[in-house]
Design an enzyme around this catalytic site. Structure first.
Site, PDB file in Angstrom:
ATOM      1  N   ARG A 105       1.454  -0.985  -0.069  1.00 30.85           N
ATOM      2  CA  ARG A 105       0.258  -0.464  -0.094  1.00 30.85           C
ATOM      3  C   ARG A 105       1.130   1.549   0.135  1.00 30.85           C
ATOM      4  O   ARG A 105       1.925   1.132   0.450  1.00 30.85           O
ATOM      5  CB  ARG A 105      -1.086   0.223   1.141  1.00 30.85           C
ATOM      6  CG  ARG A 105      -1.823   1.357   1.057  1.00 30.85           C
ATOM      7  CD  ARG A 105      -2.926   1.220   2.739  1.00 30.85           C
ATOM      8  NE  ARG A 105      -3.315   2.199   3.164  1.00 30.85           N
ATOM      9  CZ  ARG A 105      -4.450   2.638   4.079  1.00 30.85           C
ATOM     10  NH1 ARG A 105      -3.883   2.393   5.348  1.00 30.85           N
ATOM     11  NH2 ARG A 105      -4.623   4.047   3.356  1.00 30.85           N
ATOM     12  N   HIS A 106       0.722   1.943  -0.591  1.00 30.37           N
ATOM     13  CA  HIS A 106       0.724   3.905  -0.453  1.00 30.37           C
ATOM     14  C   HIS A 106       0.691   4.178   0.872  1.00 30.37           C
ATOM     15  O   HIS A 106       0.799   3.790   1.991  1.00 30.37           O
ATOM     16  CB  HIS A 106       0.210   4.787  -0.752  1.00 30.37           C
ATOM     17  CG  HIS A 106      -0.786   4.588  -0.626  1.00 30.37           C
ATOM     18  ND1 HIS A 106      -1.309   5.652   0.676  1.00 30.37           N
ATOM     19  CD2 HIS A 106      -2.420   4.237  -0.562  1.00 30.37           C
ATOM     20  CE1 HIS A 106      -2.613   5.643   0.996  1.00 30.37           C
ATOM     21  NE2 HIS A 106      -3.541   4.800  -0.094  1.00 30.37           N
ATOM     22  N   ARG A 188      -0.295   9.285  -5.372  1.00 33.08           N
ATOM     23  CA  ARG A 188       0.169   9.236  -3.820  1.00 33.08           C
ATOM     24  C   ARG A 188       0.819   7.739  -3.916  1.00 33.08           C
ATOM     25  O   ARG A 188       2.027   7.474  -3.467  1.00 33.08           O
ATOM     26  CB  ARG A 188      -0.331   8.914  -2.704  1.00 33.08           C
ATOM     27  CG  ARG A 188      -2.084   8.022  -3.042  1.00 33.08           C
ATOM     28  CD  ARG A 188      -2.777   8.053  -1.577  1.00 33.08           C
ATOM     29  NE  ARG A 188      -4.026   7.944  -1.464  1.00 33.08           N
ATOM     30  CZ  ARG A 188      -4.866   8.422  -2.201  1.00 33.08           C
ATOM     31  NH1 ARG A 188      -4.925   9.732  -2.337  1.00 33.08           N
ATOM     32  NH2 ARG A 188      -6.321   7.747  -2.001  1.00 33.08           N
ATOM     33  N   LYS A 307     -13.418  -2.828   5.265  1.00 31.63           N
ATOM     34  CA  LYS A 307     -13.218  -3.531   5.096  1.00 31.63           C
ATOM     35  C   LYS A 307     -13.639  -4.511   4.626  1.00 31.63           C
ATOM     36  O   LYS A 307     -13.153  -5.798   3.383  1.00 31.63           O
ATOM     37  CB  LYS A 307     -11.613  -3.830   5.386  1.00 31.63           C
ATOM     38  CG  LYS A 307     -10.829  -2.042   5.178  1.00 31.63           C
ATOM     39  CD  LYS A 307     -10.689  -1.504   4.120  1.00 31.63           C
ATOM     40  CE  LYS A 307     -10.413  -0.213   4.572  1.00 31.63           C
ATOM     41  NZ  LYS A 307     -10.801   0.718   3.312  1.00 31.63           N
TER      42      LYS A 307
END
Length: 498
Positions: A105-106, A188, A307
């Site tokens: 993930r970023h 990002r 999530k």
């Protein structure tokens, strides 16, 4: 000429360094060093990648303290900064890692453009009078957060990740055998991938210069961007849990902020400002002290619910959104072309001869991949209707699965028999040929998976639960276990659009 967006973090680094180093009496030397470093980064990296690298320097390379202990930062769900969920363990004796696949993930970002946290702040600030000293800061409060882009701390997270990969897997990297790096198209994400390559270069003492090889547009369906228009976004489940824990907080805030117009949605956004301001401004946000430890436990559970029901097992069309990446992973592990029918543009080509693959994406795509693979298939699903908090020990926890810069690492290993392992321990791998052929067993290929350094049990492909080979599946058994992906998700992909 670099744009304002490209320059914002380097300038922020210099300003913050000025504040720090003046306290220690060596500002001038440090500032000159930073300027020199950024001159090097601009010339050496920007010229090669075509975009500005947002890289953070801090004392001793560690995350800057923000005035909050780790135990609190780890209760922010998917807004938690990266932390290892387990302790990485090296390969068993007689095994060597031959390939690594990273899905990351970023790093820490500022709020999204449509989050509208400032509106919730304004609703709280509309009070005629404050009756709680914890709200007094609002009298002269100014919302200062930018939107969408990486924060300085987020830039460092990816940088540190690149360094870690080099130190852990440098035997798989040479100047002529570089990692293959891709990123989903959001700035990002692209910048996180770029910072990762810089960390790799720094750790290698600039012998290794990887680059971002592919940037996948988020305007189309691809393996790093979950896309399923007909899929639920988990709104019903999120709002159900919000209606359970937020009303008492609304009542308390309305009493503390006389005549303020506060809603359940405002409560979640005001709580989210604790991590976003603390991580974005690098100091403890005053919003953190408004809420109790128990209330933040409920906030954390909100992320777990989101999530699970957005792209996880709780959504019938959640796992299908991760199938494309899983099929690419299988292609890399087997050195065979991709077979996948869940992408409108089909899977973009990538080389099959690399030893390290690093893909950068968003947390919702990561969760979909977990669900497609069979990871975190919990025995007790998050239940948004429960009128009590979930137990402290539970299996599905967003902060442990998909924190900022969270990563899944799939290792391919080559192992040989017990005789070889014992012999190589005594004499060394380089001379294993001295053993009689009769004592050497046939080589086997295995798979291990780590999520934020926590070794996954892989029960779905028969991995051992204990011993040296725990958490390891044979490659063949792992491939068999991914039948859902190999079947292209059955008919689920068509359900996304029909």
């Amino acid at each position: 000429m670099a744009s304002e967006k490209e320059l914002i973090l380097p300038l922020a680094i210099i300003e913050r360094s000025k504040h720090r180093t003046e306290r220690h009496g060596w500002f001038l030397l440090s500032l000159v060093s930073i300027i020199a470093f950024w001159s090097f980064v601009y010339c050496e990296v920007l010229g090669k990648t075509g975009f500005a690298i947002r890289l953070l320097l801090t004392d001793k390379g560690h995350t800057t303290p923000i005035g909050l202990p780790d135990r609190i930062q780890r209760r922010w769900g998917q807004y938690s900064p990266y932390f290892p969920a387990g302790k990485y363990v090296g390969p068993p004796k007689g095994c060597k890692i031959t390939q690594v696949n990273i899905l990351q993930r970023h790093g820490i970002r500022y709020p999204n453009e449509d989050d509208e946290y400032d509106k919730s702040v304004n609703n709280l600030m509309s009070a005629e009078k404050f009756h709680d000293s914890k709200l007094e800061f609002l009298k002269d409060y100014e919302y200062k957060l930018r939107e969408e882009f990486l924060t300085p701390l987020g830039a460092q997270e990816s940088f540190e990740s690149g360094k870690e990969v080099f130190h852990r897997y440098n035997h798989l990297i040479t100047p002529h055998l570089l990692p293959f790096v891709r990123a989903s198209g959001k700035s990002r994400v692209v910048d996180s991938a770029g910072n990762w390559t810089v960390g790799l270069a720094v750790a290698s003492k600039h012998h290794i210069h990887a680059s971002v090889d592919q940037i996948l547009s988020e305007s189309v369906n691809n393996t790093l961007n979950n896309d399923c228009p007909n899929a639920s976004q988990g709104e019903e489940e999120k709002n159900t849990w919000l209606s359970v824990f937020a009303p008492p907080i609304v009542k308390r805030l309305q009493k503390a902020a006389h005549k303020a117009n506060i809603t359940n949605q405002d409560v979640h956004k005001l709580m989210a400002l604790c991590p976003f301001e603390s991580l974005g401004l690098e100091k403890r946000s005053p919003f953190c002290k408004i809420f109790t430890k128990a209330e933040f436990a409920d906030f954390e559970y909100f992320g777990d619910v989101e999530k699970y029901y957005k792209t996880g097992y709780g959504n019938p069309l959640g796992p299908i959104q991760g199938v494309g990446y899983v099929n690419e992973l299988l292609a890399r592990l087997t050195d065979k072309p991709v077979h996948d029918k869940t992408q409108h543009n089909h899977s973009l080509s990538f080389p099959l001869d690399r030893t390290i693959y690093a893909d950068f994406t968003h947390e919702n795509s990561q969760v979909a991949v977990f669900a497609a693979m069979g990871l975190f298939d919990v025995s007790e699903a998050p239940d948004p209707k429960k009128m009590r908090r979930m137990p402290e020990v539970r299996e599905w926890v967003a902060s442990r699965m998909v924190p900022f810069s969270g990563r899944m690492v799939v290792e391919k290993l080559e192992c040989v028999g017990k005789s070889f392992a014992e012999y190589s321990d005594r004499i060394g791998d380089a001379v294993h040929g001295g053993l009689p052929t009769s004592q050497l067993k046939e080589k086997g290929e295995y798979v291990r998976i780590f999520v934020n350094d926590a070794l996954q049990p892989l029960e779905f492909c028969g991995a051992k639960k204990k011993g040296r080979r725990r958490g390891m599946c044979t490659l063949d058994r792992f491939l068999e276990s991914q039948a859902y992906a190999r079947r292209n998700g059955d008919e689920d992909f068509t359900k996304c659009y029909n």
